[in-house]
Design an enzyme around this catalytic site. Structure first.
Site, mmCIF file in Angstrom:
data_model
loop_
_atom_site.group_PDB
_atom_site.id
_atom_site.type_symbol
_atom_site.label_atom_id
_atom_site.label_comp_id
_atom_site.label_asym_id
_atom_site.label_seq_id
_atom_site.Cartn_x
_atom_site.Cartn_y
_atom_site.Cartn_z
ATOM 1 N N LYS A 1 0.866 -1.167 0.000
ATOM 2 C CA LYS A 1 0.000 0.000 0.000
ATOM 3 C C LYS A 1 0.903 1.218 0.000
ATOM 4 C CE LYS A 1 -3.458 2.412 2.712
ATOM 5 N NZ LYS A 1 -4.520 2.291 3.700
ATOM 6 N N LYS B 1 -2.495 -1.687 -3.873
ATOM 7 C CA LYS B 1 -3.208 -0.426 -3.814
ATOM 8 C C LYS B 1 -2.282 0.774 -3.878
ATOM 9 C CE LYS B 1 -6.001 1.777 -0.369
ATOM 10 N NZ LYS B 1 -6.251 1.820 1.017
HETATM 11 C C1 PBG Z 1 -7.354 3.114 5.767
HETATM 12 C C2 PBG Z 1 -7.594 3.106 4.300
HETATM 13 C C3 PBG Z 1 -7.428 4.141 3.361
HETATM 14 C C4 PBG Z 1 -7.883 3.652 2.146
HETATM 15 C C5 PBG Z 1 -8.283 2.336 2.363
HETATM 16 N N1 PBG Z 1 -8.080 2.009 3.685
HETATM 17 C C6 PBG Z 1 -6.989 5.534 3.549
HETATM 18 C C7 PBG Z 1 -5.586 5.867 3.735
HETATM 19 O O1 PBG Z 1 -4.716 5.017 3.838
HETATM 20 O O2 PBG Z 1 -5.334 7.056 3.852
HETATM 21 C C8 PBG Z 1 -7.948 4.416 0.864
HETATM 22 C C9 PBG Z 1 -8.980 3.942 -0.099
HETATM 23 C C10 PBG Z 1 -9.343 4.893 -1.178
HETATM 24 O O3 PBG Z 1 -8.697 5.932 -1.398
HETATM 25 O O4 PBG Z 1 -10.341 4.605 -1.858
HETATM 26 N N2 PBG Z 1 -6.050 3.248 6.151
#
Ligand code: PBG
Length: 338
Positions: free
Chosen positions: A210, A263
């Protein structure tokens, strides 16, 4: 064999021929729809930067889930907006936390049996400061020091809270728990806690790689989870690093992850492809909020063809190697495919 014997256009002539030789397929069952659940009743509040995406109270989430199940969508990914936040993220793991309540309501409705219910496991929606972990040395003022040494996200102190959150979600009915916090060691901590709670059959879908991304911007409005100071770069990955993404995958698998989630998707298709070639475990990709919002903005301006661009964006992610896709287009795409 060269031209004129070889003519690749021969197999492109009719829709039937194109369909016969198509290499990659999109099906509603491989799409997962994110849902943002909030307290109240009859609440259906549109997220301003994400047309067609809503904060839903539980009764409205049930209706949305029924519509998704009827369209053949594969599952739901649940995020919660708690009534109150604190520095220990209590709402994340409370037995009556908003996601736990929602899971119980969804599980009680047999029409929703075809949906895989996935709980996003993170603290950022539940902490008063909006970070994904426990903060030590918190700056005195909101919007305070940007200096990375001014505060610390305490990795090891966060793990037990993530584990509690995963157990609470699984006990409430989550079919899969999906940690998205990017703390080191969280998969192992969650696996151990699930097993100790007699939940050995609950799979862990780890957001293995991520990246710290500008494309999460609209989500932070949807989930009310923007960090109140600093940013997430000390725990989410640097967008430049492919090899490090592979190390994250290896570690998460070694710790017991059953599935992987990559992601964002579109700016990181090479990472999805590399993950696909590295491991045989099921891999999903998350077409994140900013990817959705930029396409929606172009649709609103009439600059892109909505239906074709929606499906093409998803097909590209599948072709890169994702088995399934978390996407805010799930319902739109399922209608187009159906
Ligand atoms: C929680 C999380 C996030 C997203 C998914 N789980 C936000 C982040 O990391 O700031 C982002 C998903 C999206 O942008 O659609 N940590």
């Amino acid at each position: 064999m060269n031209f004129p014997a070889t003519r690749l256009r021969r197999l492109r002539r009719t829709p039937a021929l194109r369909s016969l030789v198509r290499e990659t397929h999109l099906t509603p069952s491989a799409l997962i729809q994110p849902l943002f659940v909030c307290p109240g009743e009859g609440v259906r509040k549109e997220v301003s930067s994400m047309p067609g995406v809503f904060n839903l109270s539980i009764d409205e989430a049930l209706k949305e889930a029924e519509a998704s199940a009827a369209l053949g969508i594969g599952g739901l990914l649940l995020f919660g907006l708690p009534a109150e936040k604190d520095d220990q993220a209590t709402g994340a793991y409370a037995d009556d936390g908003i996601v736990q309540q929602t899971l119980r309501a969804l599980k009680a409705n047999r029409k929703l049996d075809p949906l895989v219910l996935i709980a996003d496991i993170c603290l950022c929606e539940y902490t008063s400061h909006g970070h994904c972990g426990i903060v030590v040395n918190q700056p005195a003022h909101q919007g305070g020091p940007q200096d990375p040494d001014a505060y610390t996200i305490d990795n090891d102190a966060t793990l037990p809270l993530l584990a509690r959150t995963a157990v609470a979600a699984a006990q409430a009915g989550a079919d899969i728990v999906a940690p998205s916090d990017m703390m080191d060691g969280r998969v192992e901590a969650i696996r151990a806690a699930l097993d100790a709670a007699a939940l050995p059959d609950t799979p862990i879908m780890s957001y293995a790689s991520k990246f710290a991304s500008a494309f999460y911007g609209p989500f932070r409005e949807a989930a009310d989870s923007a960090p109140q100071f600093g940013d997430r770069r000390s725990y989410q990955m640097d967008g430049a690093n492919l090899r490090e993404a592979m190390r994250e995958i290896d570690l998460d698998l070694a710790e017991g992850a059953d599935l992987l989630l990559m992601k964002p998707a579109m700016p990181y298709l090479d990472v999805i492809r590399a993950a696909r070639e590295r491991t045989g475990v099921p891999i999903g990709a998350y077409q994140v909020s900013g990817e959705y919002s930029m396409l929606q903005a172009a649709f609103e301006k009439g600059w892109l063809d909505r239906d074709r661009a929606t499906l093409e964006s998803l097909l590209g992610i599948r072709r890169a190697g994702a088995d399934f896709i978390v996407t805010y287009f799930a319902k739109d795409a399922a209608k187009l495919l159906g």
